[in-house]
Design a protein around this motif. Structure first.
Motif, PDB file in Angstrom:
ATOM      1  N   ILE A  58       0.830  -1.209   0.000  1.00 20.91           N
ATOM      2  CA  ILE A  58       0.000   0.000   0.000  1.00 20.91           C
ATOM      3  C   ILE A  58       0.858   1.251   0.000  1.00 20.91           C
ATOM      4  CG2 ILE A  58      -0.310   0.153   2.518  1.00 20.91           C
ATOM      5  CD1 ILE A  58      -3.122   0.833   0.088  1.00 20.91           C
ATOM      6  N   SER A  59       1.968   1.219   0.729  1.00 17.89           N
ATOM      7  CA  SER A  59       2.834   2.397   0.767  1.00 17.89           C
ATOM      8  C   SER A  59       3.458   2.643  -0.609  1.00 17.89           C
ATOM      9  CB  SER A  59       3.912   2.257   1.843  1.00 17.89           C
ATOM     10  OG  SER A  59       4.674   1.096   1.630  1.00 17.89           O
ATOM     11  N   ASP A  60       3.715   1.576  -1.380  1.00 20.64           N
ATOM     12  CA  ASP A  60       4.222   1.740  -2.748  1.00 20.64           C
ATOM     13  C   ASP A  60       3.179   2.449  -3.610  1.00 20.64           C
ATOM     14  OD1 ASP A  60       6.645   0.377  -2.245  1.00 20.64           O
ATOM     15  OD2 ASP A  60       5.727  -1.556  -2.697  1.00 20.64           O
ATOM     16  N   LEU A  61       1.927   2.094  -3.398  1.00 24.42           N
ATOM     17  CA  LEU A  61       0.841   2.723  -4.157  1.00 24.42           C
ATOM     18  C   LEU A  61       0.750   4.210  -3.814  1.00 24.42           C
ATOM     19  CD1 LEU A  61      -1.512   2.080  -6.131  1.00 24.42           C
ATOM     20  CD2 LEU A  61      -2.946   1.824  -4.113  1.00 24.42           C
ATOM     21  N   PHE A  62       0.863   4.529  -2.533  1.00 28.74           N
ATOM     22  CA  PHE A  62       0.830   5.931  -2.113  1.00 28.74           C
ATOM     23  C   PHE A  62       2.010   6.694  -2.719  1.00 28.74           C
ATOM     24  CE2 PHE A  62      -1.476   4.994   2.196  1.00 28.74           C
ATOM     25  CZ  PHE A  62      -2.599   4.583   1.490  1.00 28.74           C
ATOM     26  N   ASP A  63       3.196   6.076  -2.695  1.00 29.89           N
ATOM     27  CA  ASP A  63       4.379   6.732  -3.254  1.00 29.89           C
ATOM     28  C   ASP A  63       4.257   6.917  -4.760  1.00 29.89           C
ATOM     29  OD1 ASP A  63       5.496   7.011  -0.770  1.00 29.89           O
ATOM     30  OD2 ASP A  63       7.077   5.532  -1.075  1.00 29.89           O
ATOM     31  N   SER A  64       3.617   5.971  -5.425  1.00 31.21           N
ATOM     32  CA  SER A  64       3.370   6.104  -6.862  1.00 31.21           C
ATOM     33  C   SER A  64       2.512   7.324  -7.143  1.00 31.21           C
ATOM     34  CB  SER A  64       2.627   4.872  -7.372  1.00 31.21           C
ATOM     35  OG  SER A  64       3.427   4.075  -8.135  1.00 31.21           O
ATOM     36  N   LYS A  65       1.500   7.517  -6.313  1.00 33.80           N
ATOM     37  CA  LYS A  65       0.624   8.685  -6.479  1.00 33.80           C
ATOM     38  C   LYS A  65       1.432   9.960  -6.250  1.00 33.80           C
ATOM     39  CE  LYS A  65      -3.211  10.841  -7.173  1.00 33.80           C
ATOM     40  NZ  LYS A  65      -3.771  10.889  -8.523  1.00 33.80           N
ATOM     41  N   TYR A  66       2.295   9.954  -5.235  1.00 32.64           N
ATOM     42  CA  TYR A  66       3.129  11.122  -4.963  1.00 32.64           C
ATOM     43  C   TYR A  66       4.085  11.401  -6.120  1.00 32.64           C
ATOM     44  CZ  TYR A  66       1.982  12.875  -0.341  1.00 32.64           C
ATOM     45  OH  TYR A  66       1.368  13.510   0.705  1.00 32.64           O
ATOM     46  N   GLU A  67       4.589  10.341  -6.741  1.00 36.76           N
ATOM     47  CA  GLU A  67       5.482  10.521  -7.891  1.00 36.76           C
ATOM     48  C   GLU A  67       4.741  11.201  -9.038  1.00 36.76           C
ATOM     49  OE1 GLU A  67       8.113   7.521 -10.506  1.00 36.76           O
ATOM     50  OE2 GLU A  67       8.265   7.260  -8.343  1.00 36.76           O
ATOM     51  N   GLU A  68       3.505  10.785  -9.288  1.00 32.32           N
ATOM     52  CA  GLU A  68       2.685  11.436 -10.323  1.00 32.32           C
ATOM     53  C   GLU A  68       2.464  12.906  -9.973  1.00 32.32           C
ATOM     54  OE1 GLU A  68      -1.144   9.570 -10.931  1.00 32.32           O
ATOM     55  OE2 GLU A  68      -0.201   7.587 -10.965  1.00 32.32           O
ATOM     56  N   ARG A  88      -5.479  16.208  -0.534  1.00 36.14           N
ATOM     57  CA  ARG A  88      -6.739  16.057  -1.276  1.00 36.14           C
ATOM     58  C   ARG A  88      -6.600  14.997  -2.377  1.00 36.14           C
ATOM     59  NH1 ARG A  88      -7.267  20.920  -3.287  1.00 36.14           N
ATOM     60  NH2 ARG A  88      -6.468  20.340  -5.315  1.00 36.14           N
ATOM     61  N   GLU A  89      -5.508  15.055  -3.126  1.00 40.04           N
ATOM     62  CA  GLU A  89      -5.313  14.118  -4.225  1.00 40.04           C
ATOM     63  C   GLU A  89      -5.086  12.691  -3.741  1.00 40.04           C
ATOM     64  OE1 GLU A  89      -5.646  14.817  -7.588  1.00 40.04           O
ATOM     65  OE2 GLU A  89      -6.449  16.681  -6.764  1.00 40.04           O
ATOM     66  N   LEU A  90      -4.286  12.533  -2.685  1.00 36.12           N
ATOM     67  CA  LEU A  90      -4.025  11.198  -2.138  1.00 36.12           C
ATOM     68  C   LEU A  90      -5.312  10.600  -1.567  1.00 36.12           C
ATOM     69  CD1 LEU A  90      -1.955   8.958  -1.396  1.00 36.12           C
ATOM     70  CD2 LEU A  90      -1.732  10.102   0.821  1.00 36.12           C
ATOM     71  N   PHE A  91      -6.044  11.386  -0.799  1.00 38.38           N
ATOM     72  CA  PHE A  91      -7.266  10.878  -0.186  1.00 38.38           C
ATOM     73  C   PHE A  91      -8.340  10.589  -1.233  1.00 38.38           C
ATOM     74  CE2 PHE A  91      -6.894  12.259   4.548  1.00 38.38           C
ATOM     75  CZ  PHE A  91      -5.735  11.518   4.669  1.00 38.38           C
ATOM     76  N   HIS A  92      -8.400  11.395  -2.274  1.00 39.44           N
ATOM     77  CA  HIS A  92      -9.352  11.111  -3.357  1.00 39.44           C
ATOM     78  C   HIS A  92      -8.999   9.780  -4.025  1.00 39.44           C
ATOM     79  CE1 HIS A  92     -12.222  11.776  -6.540  1.00 39.44           C
ATOM     80  NE2 HIS A  92     -11.273  11.513  -7.421  1.00 39.44           N
ATOM     81  N   MET A  93      -7.719   9.562  -4.261  1.00 37.55           N
ATOM     82  CA  MET A  93      -7.281   8.293  -4.857  1.00 37.55           C
ATOM     83  C   MET A  93      -7.645   7.121  -3.950  1.00 37.55           C
ATOM     84  SD  MET A  93      -4.554   5.760  -4.789  1.00 37.55           S
ATOM     85  CE  MET A  93      -3.289   6.520  -3.834  1.00 37.55           C
TER      86      MET A  93
END
Length: 195
Positions: A58-68, A88-93
């Motif tokens: 899950i943390s990899d998924l969060f970091d992927s979103k941060y990379e985007e 906002r963007e992380l929580f929406h995802m």
């Protein structure tokens, strides 16, 4: 080469979580993940021992979103607005692409695991980027120097973890991103005025 490895693993993680959301964890097979991520069985097993190992990603998924987001965000935004945007963007995802039951399972497993607790790993992009943002804000005077960067980073990360935990505890009955957009400004105001 490390960049390719990272993007291959990221593709597998994104595909898996997309399928977990759409088909459920039990309804998703390794073959489904391999097909959607456009990888091979050997590549999949190079990164993960099996489907269960993806639950800790899950943390990899969060970091992927941060990379985007890092490539999209306006570098001239204030730290205050940057943190609001990232949250906002992380929580929406999270609320639109991750099954709330899996979030609940993952958060509870982090409490009892004897393995590495990925949600606390300060070598993740999540922590490194937030540290950079907060540090610059403290140095520039945007955030009060009464608290250290480490203290503010810890508070921000605790805030996000607690919001996700409560959302999962309530079975996703409210909008995580909307509720946080009402609460986070109050916490960030204390970063500005001092804790």
């Amino acid at each position: 080469m490390p960049r390719k490895r990272s993007s291959t693993k990221s593709r597998i993680v994104k595909a898996a979580w997309n399928l977990f959301y759409k088909k459920g964890y039990d309804g998703t097979t390794v073959e489904d993940i391999i097909a959607l991520s456009k990888t091979s069985k050997g590549t999949f097993y190079h990164y993960f021992k099996g489907k269960e190992a993806l639950l800790n990603s899950i943390s990899d998924l969060f970091d992927s979103k941060y990379e985007e987001l890092r490539s999209e965000i306006d570098p001239n935004l204030s730290a205050y607005n940057t943190l609001l945007y990232l949250n906002r963007e992380l929580f929406h995802m999270i609320e639109t692409s991750i099954d709330v039951n899996l979030i609940a399972f993952l958060y509870s497993s982090q409490l009892i695991t004897k393995d590495h607790r990925s949600l606390l790993d300060e070598n993740r992009l999540y922590f490194m980027w937030l540290r950079e943002i907060i540090s610059k804000a403290v140095e520039s005077g945007e955030f009060s120097p009464d608290s250290s960067t480490d203290e503010l980073l810890k508070l921000y990360a605790m805030y996000e973890r607690s919001m996700i935990y409560d959302w999962a505890l309530c079975k996703g009955t409210y909008s995580l991103s909307q509720y946080s957009s009402r609460l986070l400004p109050h916490m960030l105001d204390t970063f500005i005025h001092g804790i």
